[in-house]
Design an enzyme around this catalytic site. Structure first.
Site, PDB file in Angstrom:
ATOM      1  N   GLN A 159      49.794 -96.895  -2.730  1.00  0.00           N
ATOM      2  CA  GLN A 159      50.556 -98.435  -2.539  1.00  0.00           C
ATOM      3  C   GLN A 159      52.000 -97.748  -2.063  1.00  0.00           C
ATOM      4  OE1 GLN A 159      49.310-101.113  -1.390  1.00  0.00           O
ATOM      5  NE2 GLN A 159      47.170-100.957  -1.591  1.00  0.00           N
ATOM      6  N   SER A 169      47.120 -93.042   1.690  1.00  0.00           N
ATOM      7  CA  SER A 169      46.607 -93.607   3.038  1.00  0.00           C
ATOM      8  C   SER A 169      46.920 -94.051   3.953  1.00  0.00           C
ATOM      9  CB  SER A 169      44.862 -94.775   2.493  1.00  0.00           C
ATOM     10  OG  SER A 169      44.447 -94.886   3.136  1.00  0.00           O
ATOM     11  N   ALA A 170      46.677 -94.072   4.967  1.00  0.00           N
ATOM     12  CA  ALA A 170      47.773 -94.056   5.875  1.00  0.00           C
ATOM     13  C   ALA A 170      47.545 -95.640   5.838  1.00  0.00           C
ATOM     14  CB  ALA A 170      47.495 -93.578   7.621  1.00  0.00           C
ATOM     15  N   HIS A 171      46.403 -96.584   6.227  1.00  0.00           N
ATOM     16  CA  HIS A 171      46.413 -97.270   6.862  1.00  0.00           C
ATOM     17  C   HIS A 171      47.887 -98.493   5.916  1.00  0.00           C
ATOM     18  CE1 HIS A 171      43.322 -99.483   4.108  1.00  0.00           C
ATOM     19  NE2 HIS A 171      42.752 -98.292   3.801  1.00  0.00           N
ATOM     20  N   CYS A 189      38.944-105.601  -1.858  1.00  0.00           N
ATOM     21  CA  CYS A 189      37.873-104.150  -2.684  1.00  0.00           C
ATOM     22  C   CYS A 189      37.875-105.135  -3.482  1.00  0.00           C
ATOM     23  CB  CYS A 189      38.560-103.455  -2.653  1.00  0.00           C
ATOM     24  SG  CYS A 189      40.176-102.001  -2.045  1.00  0.00           S
TER      25      CYS A 189
END
Ligand code: PLP
Length: 376
Positions: A178, A198-200, A326
């Site tokens: 994050q 994490s790229a997204h 999630c």
């Protein structure tokens, strides 16, 4: 007005990232393991990306491996400590992402490790004296503490935690999924052994992330097969993803200060407005405290109504979430660990550089309208 305020779940792809990726889908499609020109071109693109990422976080290129995202990077880090370095004691928090917690639960069930949880107060602040206490065991431990929580935004002092880990010769893994692209990480200063991204979460593509592993540590393979990624992670590399990840991180670093200022201002304005117009609103954890929370996340707590608030907002084309995407459907382990009172609803707003004040005013007014309607 269509408003997207669920950027902690995922962010829209930046157009410049898309443009950087397309040649690697259409022209430079070679398999990097092939020895011909197409393959060599692809291999070179990966190694250039690795170098560029290492440079941004002040690490060495050989300390970076590409993964399918944050979940795989977290799993690989924990298993590296447990199986690669023979760790049997893991110290963590009740607030970690399931990518860490569920794996730890599984390893504990199978008898490979035992897990200790760092004590926290009602706002989710970690008790670092308790961490020191837990580290005073005869065996070497792994400490796994995220930089910022994805549901309420609480920031942990990973600089201090790293120093404590060093004092007790513990390994330290931090999930920066994050915060990567939102804060600068300096891996020469930070006493961390494993770090994940994490790229997204910063306007890159989905399905690509990376793991930093400090030089000298052994990885234990999660995926078996070919010899890619220095024999650490098998499978043909996701080259368009790697190119997109790199471009997204370069863009994030280039404009980080301006984006932080813009987003923090939006968040402060929303806090002010909601406090003014919503009855009995409060904020989960440290969410409303600027120095102690991620500027992209605001988690509010409001009296529950006899309706599904999130669906109601969805009806106004406002995309927000209750806890984390999630865990939708299940009650959030993070809110439970904070002891959030039953009979109240949580809304997580999470912002990006693309959000505007007009959007937030629209959202605040719709929310106030819903409460007025019910009260009438
Ligand atoms: N860790 C944190 C803190 C996250 O917020 C997420 C995603 O929401 C992950 C890990 C998992 O990342 P990915 O979706 O890339 O697998």
């Amino acid at each position: 007005m269509k408003v997207y305020l669920d950027n902690a779940a995922t962010t829209p792809l930046d157009k410049e990232v898309f443009e950087a990726m397309t040649p690697y889908l259409l022209q430079h499609f070679g398999n990097p393991s092939s020895h011909h020109q197409h393959g060599r071109e692809a291999k070179q693109a990966i190694e250039n990306s690795r170098k560029a990422i290492a440079q941004l976080i002040n690490a060495s290129p050989d300390e970076i491996i590409f993964t399918s995202g944050g979940t795989e990077a977290d799993n690989t880090a924990v298993l590296a400590a447990v199986r690669g370095s023979g760790i049997h004691h893991v110290i963590t928090t009740r607030f970690e992402h399931h990518a860490v917690l569920h794996l730890l639960e599984e390893l504990e069930r199978s008898g490979e490790i035992f897990v200790s949880y760092i004590a926290n107060d009602a706002d989710g602040n970690l008790d670092l004296a308790d961490l020191e206490h837990l580290l005073q065991t005869s065996q070497r431990s792994l400490v796994s503490v995220m930089h910022a929580n994805n549901e309420v935004g609480n920031l942990n002092d990973i600089g201090r935690i790293g120093n404590i880990c060093e004092k007790y010769n513990a390994l330290f893994h931090t999930d920066t999924v994050q915060t990567m692209g939102h804060y600068r990480h300096d891996l020469r200063k930070l006493k961390v052994h494993f770090l994940t991204a994490s790229a997204h979460k910063f306007h890159g593509p989905k399905g690509i992330g990376f793991l930093y592993t400090r030089k000298g540590l052994k990885l234990s393979k999660l995926i078996h097969g070919g010899g890619q990624e220095g024999r650490s992670r098998a499978g043909t590399e996701n080259i368009p993803g790697i190119i997109g990840l790199t471009k997204a991180l370069q863009l994030a670093y280039a404009d980080m200060d301006a984006h932080q200022k813009h987003i923090q201002k939006l968040k402060d304005q929303l806090i002010g407005k909601l406090t003014e117009i919503l009855p009995d609103v409060s904020f989960n954890g440290n969410s409303a405290i600027a120095q102690k929370s991620l500027y992209t996340v605001l988690s509010i707590n409001v009296p529950a109504l006899n309706l599904d608030l999130l669906r109601c907002l969805d009806g106004y084309e406002i995309s927000v979430s209750g806890g984390s995407a999630c865990s939708s459907g299940a009650s959030s382990h993070v809110l439970q660990a904070l002891g959030v009172a039953p009979g109240r609803d949580t809304i997580r707003f999470s912002f990006s550089k693309f959000n505007t004040k007009q959007e937030l005013d629209y959202v605040a007014n719709k929310l106030a309208g819903i409460y007025q309607l019910i009260a009438a």
